[in-house]
Design an enzyme around this catalytic site. Structure first.
Site, PDB file in Angstrom:
ATOM      1  N   PHE A 147       0.856  -1.179   0.000  1.00 12.76           N
ATOM      2  CA  PHE A 147       0.000   0.000   0.000  1.00 12.76           C
ATOM      3  C   PHE A 147       0.893   1.229   0.000  1.00 12.76           C
ATOM      4  CE2 PHE A 147      -2.358   3.544   1.683  1.00 12.76           C
ATOM      5  CZ  PHE A 147      -3.509   3.486   0.914  1.00 12.76           C
ATOM      6  N   ASP A 232       9.579   2.890   1.684  1.00 12.09           N
ATOM      7  CA  ASP A 232       8.395   3.694   1.990  1.00 12.09           C
ATOM      8  C   ASP A 232       8.140   3.591   3.490  1.00 12.09           C
ATOM      9  OD1 ASP A 232       5.892   4.741   2.465  1.00 12.09           O
ATOM     10  OD2 ASP A 232       4.940   3.817   0.718  1.00 12.09           O
ATOM     11  N   LYS A 261       2.981  11.590   6.725  1.00 10.12           N
ATOM     12  CA  LYS A 261       2.153  11.424   7.918  1.00 10.12           C
ATOM     13  C   LYS A 261       2.708  12.149   9.136  1.00 10.12           C
ATOM     14  CE  LYS A 261      -0.179   7.222   6.333  1.00 10.12           C
ATOM     15  NZ  LYS A 261      -1.394   7.884   5.899  1.00 10.12           N
TER      16      LYS A 261
END
Length: 405
Positions: A147, A232, A261
């Protein structure tokens, strides 16, 4: 005299969203109006312990005083210039982020998906300019069940049909291999491979942690085969796993690091591609950009986030509290929990489907004052703010036990 407008209840507000908001999310039926630290409050004043923390965007809790102060201070000075001009906060942000990660250069963006897209562009440009891959032939190897976001390019290499179905045609240039499989990765990487792009821990898949040595193997393989290792760490990074980065658990330094984030402290969207100079140095004016990327408000908040991380306090808290989380979940195995995976303050918990789906368990937890979120059937994710106290964490685990029983 006009009567005062009636305050809208949670039910009113949820119903009001239905006709005017795209239905691309299925949130729990709670309407948050206020928050501080590890707690949020709905419009009726009911309090909930946040055990999700915005998928790690709120690693430092809601409205951390140092981050709010930095934002307020910057709001009174300057918020946006675009990158048409320099601003007085960006250099310090880039210097501190490069120093924290052990890399050389920073490309500031806004969202996690933007960071991934930027990383893909940079890897391809590097492949053509530095590695000498023939034009238009660069490929990137990715892992199944990944994801990385939901842009059209990113869903092109997703194995989640919910994210893909109805959104083609898809972007070519990606090879998918099983996660945690070095032999498959070895076979897939060839002379046209620009990069291997993986999550050191797969978040959306259910906090899937690879075998010890996998990340070291990826680093060795990419170095030997002459391609980039892109990590990531948008969810796993910045203290969540008990280290600054998840790759730090194996003392691995990738060529390219994707962050987001928590970098914005839960206040503004901040993301970045951080890389070796040889890699990010391939970009030239006009080849990539973002109006808001690197804006002074984002940089000021980002600097305050980095100051928190530079002390090591939050990494240590995640490691120490992670022991409580892991021990508590171990006690629940066989009592409604089939198994779990945890690192630091991050866990994927597999619920016995006979007891309920992940969604149903999350709704039961919500009714008991705990906010968590399901993923993939009967798995729920737990990722509380790193500011959570041991007592709050034990209380949440006790609530989970009651809900499961």
């Amino acid at each position: 005299m006009t009567a005062p407008a009636r305050a809208r209840t949670s039910d009113d507000l949820i119903r009001a969203e239905e006709p005017v908001l795209a239905h691309n999310y299925h949130p729990l039926p709670v309407v948050v109006a206020r928050a501080e630290g590890t707690w949020v409050e709905d419009v009726e004043g009911r309090r909930y312990l946040d055990m999700l923390s915005g998928y790690s965007a709120l690693n430092f809790g809601h409205r951390h005083p140092a981050l709010i102060e930095a934002a307020h201070r910057q709001l009174d000075q300057l918020t946006l210039t675009s990158r048409a001009f320099h601003n007085d906060r960006l250099a310090e942000f880039a210097e501190r982020l490069a120093a924290l990660t052990g890399l050389d250069m920073v490309l500031p963006m806004n969202t996690g998906a933007e960071a991934v897209e930027s990383g893909i562009k940079v890897a391809r440009k590097w492949a053509y300019d530095v590695k000498g891959v023939p034009a238009g032939q660069a490929t990137i190897v990715v892992a199944a069940d990944n994801f990385h976001g939901r842009t059209t390019t990113i869903v092109s290499f997703s194995t989640d049909e919910t994210a893909r179905a109805g959104f083609g045609p898809f972007t070519p240039g990606f090879t998918i291999v099983p996660y945690n499989d070095l032999a498959a990765l070895e076979e897939a990487v060839d002379e046209n491979t620009a990069a291997v792009l993986i999550e050191p821990i797969q978040g959306e898949a259910g906090v899937v942690i690879p075998d010890d040595g996998y990340l070291t193997g990826v680093r060795e393989l990419t170095r030997r085969k002459g391609c980039l290792f892109i990590a990531d760490e948008i969810q796993s990074g910045l203290g969540r796993t008990g280290r600054t980065l998840a790759v730090d658990h194996e003392d691995v330094v990738p060529d390219v690091l994707l962050l987001g984030k928590a970098l914005g402290g839960g206040i503004v969207p901040v993301s970045a591609v951080v890389a070796r100079r040889e890699v990010l140095g391939v970009l030239h004016p006009g080849e990539h950009g973002s109006t808001f990327g690197g804006n002074p408000l984002a940089a000021a908040v980002g600097i305050a986030v980095l100051e928190l991380l530079e002390t090591g306090e939050f990494q240590q808290r995640a490691a120490e509290l992670g022991v409580i989380l892991r021990d508590g979940l171990t006690e629940l195995v066989g009592k409604g929990v089939l198994g779990f995976r945890a690192r630091g303050l991050w866990a994927g918990v597999d619920i016995d489907p006979a007891i309920g789906t992940g969604r149903e368990i999350s709704e039961r937890l919500m009714r008991e004052g705990i906010l968590a979120k399901d993923t993939h059937g009967s798995t729920i994710r737990l990722a509380p703010p790193l500011t959570i106290t041991p007592e709050e964490l034990r209380s949440a685990l006790g609530t989970l036990e009651r809900v499961l029983s």
